[in-house]
Design an enzyme around this catalytic site. Structure first.
Site, mmCIF file in Angstrom:
data_model
loop_
_atom_site.group_PDB
_atom_site.id
_atom_site.type_symbol
_atom_site.label_atom_id
_atom_site.label_comp_id
_atom_site.label_asym_id
_atom_site.label_seq_id
_atom_site.Cartn_x
_atom_site.Cartn_y
_atom_site.Cartn_z
ATOM 1 N N GLU A 30 20.868 -28.394 8.840
ATOM 2 C CA GLU A 30 19.842 -27.502 9.415
ATOM 3 C C GLU A 30 18.864 -28.280 10.291
ATOM 4 O OE1 GLU A 30 16.270 -26.455 7.491
ATOM 5 O OE2 GLU A 30 16.971 -27.109 5.514
ATOM 6 N N LYS A 91 10.594 -21.244 14.124
ATOM 7 C CA LYS A 91 11.310 -21.398 12.854
ATOM 8 C C LYS A 91 12.148 -20.132 12.679
ATOM 9 C CE LYS A 91 10.355 -21.327 7.878
ATOM 10 N NZ LYS A 91 9.314 -21.352 6.842
ATOM 11 N N VAL A 111 17.700 -22.524 6.337
ATOM 12 C CA VAL A 111 18.950 -22.438 5.572
ATOM 13 C C VAL A 111 19.670 -21.130 5.914
ATOM 14 C CG1 VAL A 111 19.905 -22.187 3.242
ATOM 15 C CG2 VAL A 111 18.205 -23.969 3.717
ATOM 16 N N LYS A 164 12.085 -26.344 -4.697
ATOM 17 C CA LYS A 164 10.832 -27.033 -4.964
ATOM 18 C C LYS A 164 10.012 -26.304 -5.994
ATOM 19 C CE LYS A 164 10.338 -28.939 -0.485
ATOM 20 N NZ LYS A 164 11.288 -28.059 0.181
HETATM 21 N N1 PSU Z 1 12.934 -26.947 1.772
HETATM 22 C C1 PSU Z 1 12.707 -28.246 2.144
HETATM 23 N N2 PSU Z 1 12.407 -28.546 3.411
HETATM 24 C C2 PSU Z 1 12.401 -27.593 4.355
HETATM 25 C C3 PSU Z 1 12.705 -26.246 3.973
HETATM 26 C C4 PSU Z 1 12.950 -25.978 2.676
HETATM 27 O O1 PSU Z 1 12.769 -29.124 1.315
HETATM 28 O O2 PSU Z 1 12.150 -27.904 5.510
HETATM 29 C C5 PSU Z 1 12.865 -25.184 5.014
HETATM 30 C C6 PSU Z 1 14.347 -24.762 5.046
HETATM 31 O O3 PSU Z 1 14.750 -24.647 6.390
HETATM 32 C C7 PSU Z 1 14.345 -23.421 4.355
HETATM 33 C C8 PSU Z 1 12.999 -22.899 4.784
HETATM 34 O O4 PSU Z 1 15.401 -22.593 4.755
HETATM 35 O O5 PSU Z 1 12.140 -24.028 4.692
HETATM 36 C C9 PSU Z 1 12.533 -21.795 3.908
HETATM 37 O O6 PSU Z 1 11.428 -21.206 4.512
HETATM 38 P P1 PSU Z 1 10.861 -19.816 3.965
HETATM 39 O O7 PSU Z 1 10.332 -20.129 2.608
HETATM 40 O O8 PSU Z 1 9.789 -19.427 4.962
HETATM 41 O O9 PSU Z 1 12.035 -18.871 3.955
#
Ligand code: PSU
Ligand code: MN
Length: 310
Positions: A30, A91, A111, A164
């Site tokens: 990604e 993003k 992702v 996380k």
């Molecule tokens: N987890 C990580 N680093 C990241 C992300 C997630 O350790 O950079 C990024 C990934 O691209 C994931 C996105 O798909 O954050 C999720 O964002 P949201 O919670 O806004 O869907």
């Protein structure tokens, strides 16, 4: 792919196309982690190192992003460098991808969006750091990452280091179960929590080799079950930050996000950069180590899948 109607939107790097034509192993990577997940220059250094690890393990890396409205599957050196410092990069999740393409914008794929683009190109395995999930406080915000629904509908195997602890991990696993996503602990009985090797939650399933993972993926497909598989691979021991140490930093970062009114797409990037500051860079070192570890496993899973299914 060459004759698919999608080819008017997608540029597949020649090396990636060649591997796909021969049904050889390819690993998608990604780009949100580059633009919104890590600071420069570690973001570009890590992206390059991760591509190198995929190659060392016998697969072809395909980093995915949208540049000037074109979906790129496999970035050139120049594209990768440029992305590391570029401004005005959106993003992109599922909801934003067609907008970036129709308006000719630049975008880094999350992702969810990486899974979509990988599937368009025919790539079946993907390595990342952590997936998005159900956020804490979901009762009030309804913030559930689109990554989870994507895993339920798009046939890509995603290798991550769990989710996380900035997220609501029990609800994240509940949601994945509801949506029918197999969640596999790799050589672990505990669901990993990204910076930490284990959360307090059990891993729903467990497998101990790339071949066994490929067997699950191929069986799921053969049974006609849509969607992907999530492989949770614990961070290497020497790089982990214990959960009780991280908890203090995470609670502080979430409090700060709430005080500043950070919402929606900005939440994950905000928390990551805040934790980087609070841990004086240690969270980033862990992040880099776990992404590399995931690339290694993903390449071996892609190899096993390619041998199993041709
Ligand atoms: N987890 C990580 N680093 C990241 C992300 C997630 O350790 O950079 C990024 C990934 O691209 C994931 C996105 O798909 O954050 C999720 O964002 P949201 O919670 O806004 O869907
Ligand atoms: Mn969100």
């Amino acid at each position: 792919m060459t004759h698919s109607p999608l080819s008017r939107f997608i540029d597949i790097a020649p090396e990636v196309q060649e591997a796909l034509t021969q049904a050889g192993p390819v690993v998608a990577l990604e780009s949100t982690i580059i633009t919104h997940g890590m600071p420069y220059p570690q973001n570009v250094e890590t992206a390059r190192a991760v591509e190198g690890i995929v190659r060392e393990n016998g697969a072809v890396p395909a980093t995915i992003a949208v540049i000037g409205g074109r979906i790129k599957v496999g970035l050139s050196e120049t594209d990768l460098d440029w992305l590391g410092t570029a401004r005005d990069v959106m993003k992109l999740s599922r909801a934003d991808l067609p907008y970036a393409v129709s308006t000719g914008r630049h975008g880094a794929t999350t992702v969810a969006a990486t899974m979509i683009c990988a599937t368009m190109a025919g790539v079946r395995v993907f390595a990342t750091g952590g997936i998005g999930g159900v956020h804490r406080g979901v009762e009030a915000t309804m913030d559930i990452s689109a990554d989870l629904d994507e895993l339920a509908r798009t046939p890509v195997t995603v290798v991550c280091a769990g989710a996380k602890a900035i997220l609501d991990l029990p609800r994240t696993l509940e949601y994945l179960e509801t949506r029918g996503v197999p969640v596999v602990g790799y050589r672990t009985d505990r669901f990993p929590a990204f910076w930490s090797r284990a959360s307090e939650l059990p891993a729903p399933l467990r497998l101990d080799s790339p071949e066994a993972i490929a067997g699950l993926v191929d069986t799921k497909r053969a049974l006609g079950l849509e969607g992907g598989v999530l492989v949770a691979n614990p961070v290497p021991e020497e790089a982990e930050i214990p959960a009780d140490v991280m908890k203090v930093f995470i609670d502080e970062a979430i409090g700060e996000a709430q005080r500043r009114g950070v919402t929606a797409k900005a939440v994950t990037p905000f928390l990551l950069s805040r934790l980087f500051e609070e841990t004086q860079g240690r969270s980033l070192e862990t992040n880099i180590a776990l992404v590399k570890n995931n690339a290694d496993l993903a390449a071996r899973v892609a190899g096993a899948l390619s041998r199993a299914t041709g």
